[in-house]
Design a protein around this motif. Structure first.
Motif, PDB file in Angstrom:
ATOM      1  N   ARG A  65     -40.758  94.044  92.958  1.00  0.00           N
ATOM      2  CA  ARG A  65     -41.546  95.267  93.098  1.00  0.00           C
ATOM      3  C   ARG A  65     -40.949  96.398  92.259  1.00  0.00           C
ATOM      4  O   ARG A  65     -41.680  97.161  91.615  1.00  0.00           O
ATOM      5  N   ALA A  66     -39.633  96.491  92.276  1.00  0.00           N
ATOM      6  CA  ALA A  66     -38.972  97.542  91.501  1.00  0.00           C
ATOM      7  C   ALA A  66     -39.209  97.348  90.009  1.00  0.00           C
ATOM      8  O   ALA A  66     -39.554  98.300  89.290  1.00  0.00           O
ATOM      9  N   CYS A  67     -39.039  96.123  89.533  1.00  0.00           N
ATOM     10  CA  CYS A  67     -39.246  95.852  88.107  1.00  0.00           C
ATOM     11  C   CYS A  67     -40.676  96.169  87.694  1.00  0.00           C
ATOM     12  O   CYS A  67     -40.912  96.765  86.621  1.00  0.00           O
ATOM     13  N   ASP A  68     -41.644  95.801  88.531  1.00  0.00           N
ATOM     14  CA  ASP A  68     -43.045  96.090  88.221  1.00  0.00           C
ATOM     15  C   ASP A  68     -43.298  97.592  88.179  1.00  0.00           C
ATOM     16  O   ASP A  68     -44.019  98.095  87.307  1.00  0.00           O
ATOM     17  N   LEU A  69     -42.695  98.324  89.124  1.00  0.00           N
ATOM     18  CA  LEU A  69     -42.863  99.771  89.159  1.00  0.00           C
ATOM     19  C   LEU A  69     -42.263 100.419  87.922  1.00  0.00           C
ATOM     20  O   LEU A  69     -42.897 101.261  87.277  1.00  0.00           O
ATOM     21  N   TRP A  70     -41.040 100.029  87.578  1.00  0.00           N
ATOM     22  CA  TRP A  70     -40.363 100.632  86.427  1.00  0.00           C
ATOM     23  C   TRP A  70     -41.142 100.379  85.136  1.00  0.00           C
ATOM     24  O   TRP A  70     -41.230 101.249  84.274  1.00  0.00           O
ATOM     25  N   GLU A  71     -41.718  99.180  85.033  1.00  0.00           N
ATOM     26  CA  GLU A  71     -42.519  98.885  83.841  1.00  0.00           C
ATOM     27  C   GLU A  71     -43.793  99.713  83.829  1.00  0.00           C
ATOM     28  O   GLU A  71     -44.156 100.304  82.799  1.00  0.00           O
TER      29      GLU A  71
END
Length: 294
Positions: A76-82
């Motif tokens: 979820r964090a990686c998707d948000l940061w992207e």
């Protein structure tokens, strides 16, 4: 003054509490001569909102150790940061992709040599028993595809009581590999790249006889090499050529088979230790790559 934040482990995860602060200090020492303002923040503080990361010129996820124990939030964090277009290095989409060792299937299919490996949805007594013959070996390594630091990694020999041997087996997707005994003698060699250029080379060996894990927490011994062994740089460059993203850093881990062929162990693009204590330049190439990126 450019502002950098290094993402650190979850405060609730004590697994690496005696190690990551030392690595952080080496990173800060490397970046200090360039005059960067370096802060830290737990990656788990930035799963639901990106607000706390917007003011930074560069976000380094280099100490997100233990993310694999909270993998859903990590994704979820990686998707948000992207989605938010944050200046994460390496790119957030690379972090997510590389955090599941299933990526090795793609590299293998592209012709990258590696140990004989089966990828399974779950390691069971049956598929482990069958793997000895399928992979042509008497010793296997079983490990999760989502892990790091030899977490839940098992060495199992033909004839072992599998019920006992797999008591701590991986839960979920796993890799079953033919064990390469050279890891106990020649060890594993890591080539560190910053901004696409080779920085330094480190050989890592088990610290005790019979041990196969080379991580510090298992007594691993590290030694800087003046240059890559013959054939090692060629393999690393072959691996790096498979990646489309502009990588700030990469650690390519490899070992040799009994006949001397170099084979890939991991392409570490998420949160690798750079082994700056073994770097003759003490991280100067890393700092220069960060400066160039900013």
């Amino acid at each position: 003054m450019a502002k950098i934040v290094v993402l650190t482990p979850s405060p609730s995860d004590p697994s690496y509490s005696s190690q990551w602060p030392q690595v952080l200090e080496r990173l800060k020492e490397a970046l200090s001569p360039e005059g960067f303002e370096v802060s830290t923040s737990p990656w788990t503080d930035h799963v639901q909102s990106a607000e706390g990361l917007r003011d930074y010129d560069l976000i380094l996820p280099l100490l997100t150790w233990g993310y694999y124990t909270d993998y859903a939030d990590w994704c979820r964090a990686c998707d948000l940061w992207e989605a938010e277009g944050l200046p994460v290095a390496n790119p957030a989409r690379t972090l997510r992709w590389n955090s599941d060792k299933a990526y090795l299937k793609g590299l293998r299919d592209a012709g990258i040599p590696m140990a004989a490996t089966l990828f399974v949805d779950q390691a069971t007594e049956q598929n482990v028993a069958e793997a000895f013959d399928a992979l042509g070996t008497d010793v296997l390594i079983v490990k999760p595809t989502i892990s790091a630091g030899a977490w839940r990694t098992l060495r199992i020999q033909r004839g072992d009581d599998l019920a006992a041997a797999m008591r701590d087996a991986p839960q979920g997707a796993a890799m079953i590999q033919a064990y390469l005994p050279s890891i106990e003698t020649a060890g594993e060699t890591s080539l560190l790249f910053f901004g696409g250029a080779l920085s330094h080379v480190v050989n890592k060996r088990p610290g005790t006889e019979g041990e196969f894990r080379i991580q510090v927490q298992y007594g691993g011994r590290y030694q800087a090499l003046p240059q890559p062994p013959q054939g090692a740089l060629e393999l690393a460059q072959q691996v790096l050529a498979q990646f489309d993203d502009d990588l700030l850093y990469a650690r390519i881990d490899m070992t040799q088979t009994d006949d001397g062929q170099w084979v890939l162990m991991e392409a570490e693009l998420v949160e690798p230790d750079f082994y700056l204590a073994s770097d003759p330049k003490a991280g100067a190439r890393f700092a220069a790559a960060v400066k160039a990126r900013i």
